[in-house]
Design an enzyme around this catalytic site. Structure first.
Site, PDB file in Angstrom:
ATOM      1  N   ASP A 167     -17.795  -0.003   1.706  1.00  0.00           N
ATOM      2  CA  ASP A 167     -17.494  -1.178   0.770  1.00  0.00           C
ATOM      3  C   ASP A 167     -16.748  -2.420   2.114  1.00  0.00           C
ATOM      4  O   ASP A 167     -16.693  -1.809   3.218  1.00  0.00           O
ATOM      5  CB  ASP A 167     -16.382  -1.093  -0.169  1.00  0.00           C
ATOM      6  CG  ASP A 167     -15.337   0.075   0.338  1.00  0.00           C
ATOM      7  OD1 ASP A 167     -15.170   0.169   1.233  1.00  0.00           O
ATOM      8  OD2 ASP A 167     -14.625   0.599  -0.679  1.00  0.00           O
TER       9      ASP A 167
ATOM     10  N   ASN B 279      -5.900   4.977  -8.815  1.00  0.00           N
ATOM     11  CA  ASN B 279      -6.570   4.832 -10.112  1.00  0.00           C
ATOM     12  C   ASN B 279      -7.877   5.514 -10.231  1.00  0.00           C
ATOM     13  O   ASN B 279      -8.414   5.414 -11.190  1.00  0.00           O
ATOM     14  CB  ASN B 279      -6.544   3.414 -10.412  1.00  0.00           C
ATOM     15  CG  ASN B 279      -7.563   2.590  -9.376  1.00  0.00           C
ATOM     16  OD1 ASN B 279      -8.097   3.181  -8.525  1.00  0.00           O
ATOM     17  ND2 ASN B 279      -7.897   1.304  -9.719  1.00  0.00           N
TER      18      ASN B 279
ATOM     19  N   HIS C 235     -10.477   5.433  -8.240  1.00  0.00           N
ATOM     20  CA  HIS C 235     -11.832   4.475  -7.857  1.00  0.00           C
ATOM     21  C   HIS C 235     -12.246   5.373  -6.713  1.00  0.00           C
ATOM     22  O   HIS C 235     -11.615   6.017  -5.936  1.00  0.00           O
ATOM     23  CB  HIS C 235     -11.552   2.966  -7.663  1.00  0.00           C
ATOM     24  CG  HIS C 235     -10.661   2.919  -6.333  1.00  0.00           C
ATOM     25  ND1 HIS C 235     -10.275   1.794  -6.062  1.00  0.00           N
ATOM     26  CD2 HIS C 235     -10.394   3.530  -5.141  1.00  0.00           C
ATOM     27  CE1 HIS C 235      -9.471   1.739  -4.729  1.00  0.00           C
ATOM     28  NE2 HIS C 235      -9.691   2.713  -4.391  1.00  0.00           N
TER      29      HIS C 235
ATOM     30  N   GLU D 208     -13.928   0.372  -9.419  1.00  0.00           N
ATOM     31  CA  GLU D 208     -12.624   0.263 -10.319  1.00  0.00           C
ATOM     32  C   GLU D 208     -12.940   0.867 -11.690  1.00  0.00           C
ATOM     33  O   GLU D 208     -13.890   0.654 -12.167  1.00  0.00           O
ATOM     34  CB  GLU D 208     -12.082  -1.044 -10.406  1.00  0.00           C
ATOM     35  CG  GLU D 208     -11.654  -1.452  -9.126  1.00  0.00           C
ATOM     36  CD  GLU D 208     -10.319  -1.294  -8.408  1.00  0.00           C
ATOM     37  OE1 GLU D 208     -10.191   0.000  -8.250  1.00  0.00           O
ATOM     38  OE2 GLU D 208      -9.557  -2.035  -7.580  1.00  0.00           O
TER      39      GLU D 208
HETATM   40  P1  PGA Z   1      -6.364   5.599   1.090  1.00  0.00           P
HETATM   41  O1  PGA Z   1      -7.676   4.906   0.107  1.00  0.00           O
HETATM   42  O2  PGA Z   1      -7.313   6.611   1.789  1.00  0.00           O
HETATM   43  O3  PGA Z   1      -5.816   4.341   2.004  1.00  0.00           O
HETATM   44  O4  PGA Z   1      -5.656   6.242   0.261  1.00  0.00           O
HETATM   45  C1  PGA Z   1      -8.535   5.586  -0.731  1.00  0.00           C
HETATM   46  C2  PGA Z   1      -9.348   4.818  -1.596  1.00  0.00           C
HETATM   47  O5  PGA Z   1      -8.774   3.674  -1.956  1.00  0.00           O
HETATM   48  O6  PGA Z   1     -10.470   4.919  -1.590  1.00  0.00           O
END
Ligand code: PGA
Length: 241
Positions: free
Chosen positions: A67, A136, A138, A143
């Site tokens: 992404d 959350n 995702h 999302e």
């Molecule tokens: P993080 O993000 O590794 O910074 O916790 C993970 C994500 O949002 O997929």
């Protein structure tokens, strides 16, 4: 689904790097699916170290990232392009032309999204996809929602994600509210998936993911339960018995 519980972030990162390096050694032309965020940084550090020690060669490796924010230039330190160069690509012998990151500045983002999936397909598909998970649930920037996109697409970020990710911005107000992300189908088409989970703040979501054994668009990572080859490496802080 294979679950590996490791003592801490360092051990999780070490195991993840071991798996990635085994895969690359087994197939020097491998197509990697890569992720940004705090979680994979330790794994990337170890991959760099072992490359510098002469153990692993990236000259024929290709990579696709999950992404990118819409509207940030690649030169912006908060962009995922910048992140990948800084945390991995600048330190290994991968050809930059072989590293693909969704272009959040493409003129026609919908057309570009289709092309991104087509390119992955044309290259032969992702052999191993690294994932983190949002608090959350995702994966990529897919999302929780009533419906989830199958292919790469443009998404609005939730307040929760914008809050979680604002730490990567000098001025948290500047975080874009739109991103381009590989879709659920783009991710699930990967031959293997490696999900990394670390830290106290991921405890609740890990519990939901591992205990429910049901898929729901409200927890996008739950779709990984349908994939035949998923390894989850979780550290003890994120793993609540
Ligand atoms: P993080 O993000 O590794 O910074 O916790 C993970 C994500 O949002 O997929």
């Amino acid at each position: 689904m294979k679950l590996i519980v490791k003592k801490d972030y360092e051990e999780m990162s070490k195991k993840a790097a071991d798996i990635m390096i085994e895969e690359i050694k087994g197939n020097p032309n491998i197509i990697l699916g890569l992720a940004t965020g705090s979680t994979p940084i330790g794994m990337y550090k170890r991959m760099i170290k072992r490359h510098k020690e002469g153990e692993v060669d990236f000259s024929n490796v290709k990579s696709f990232n999950l992404d990118e924010y819409v509207g940030l230039k690649g030169s912006n330190p908060s962009s995922y392009k910048y992140f990948m160069n800084e945390n991995l690509f600048d330190h290994i012998n991968i050809g930059k032309e072989n590293t693909y990151i969704p272009d959040g500045n493409a003129k026609d983002l919908n057309l570009y999204s289709k092309e991104y999936d087509n390119l992955i397909k044309k290259m032969g598909g992702i052999d191993i996809q690294v994932l983190g998970i949002g608090t959350n649930g995702h994966i990529g920037f897919n999302e929780p929602a009533k419906e989830l996109a199958v292919g790469t697409s443009i998404v609005k970020l939730t307040e929760n994600t914008m809050k979680d990710n604002s730490r990567f911005f000098d001025n948290p107000e500047e975080i874009p509210n739109t991103a381009i992300t590989m879709g659920m189908g783009s991710i699930l088409k990967a031959k293997k998936i490696l999900l990394l989970i670390s830290g106290e703040n991921k405890k609740e979501i890990t519990k939901r993911l591992l205990e429910n054994n049901k898929v729901t668009t409200q927890l996008p990572a739950s779709f990984l339960l349908l994939h035949p080859d998923v390894t989850i490496i979780v550290d003890e802080k994120a793993y609540k018995k």
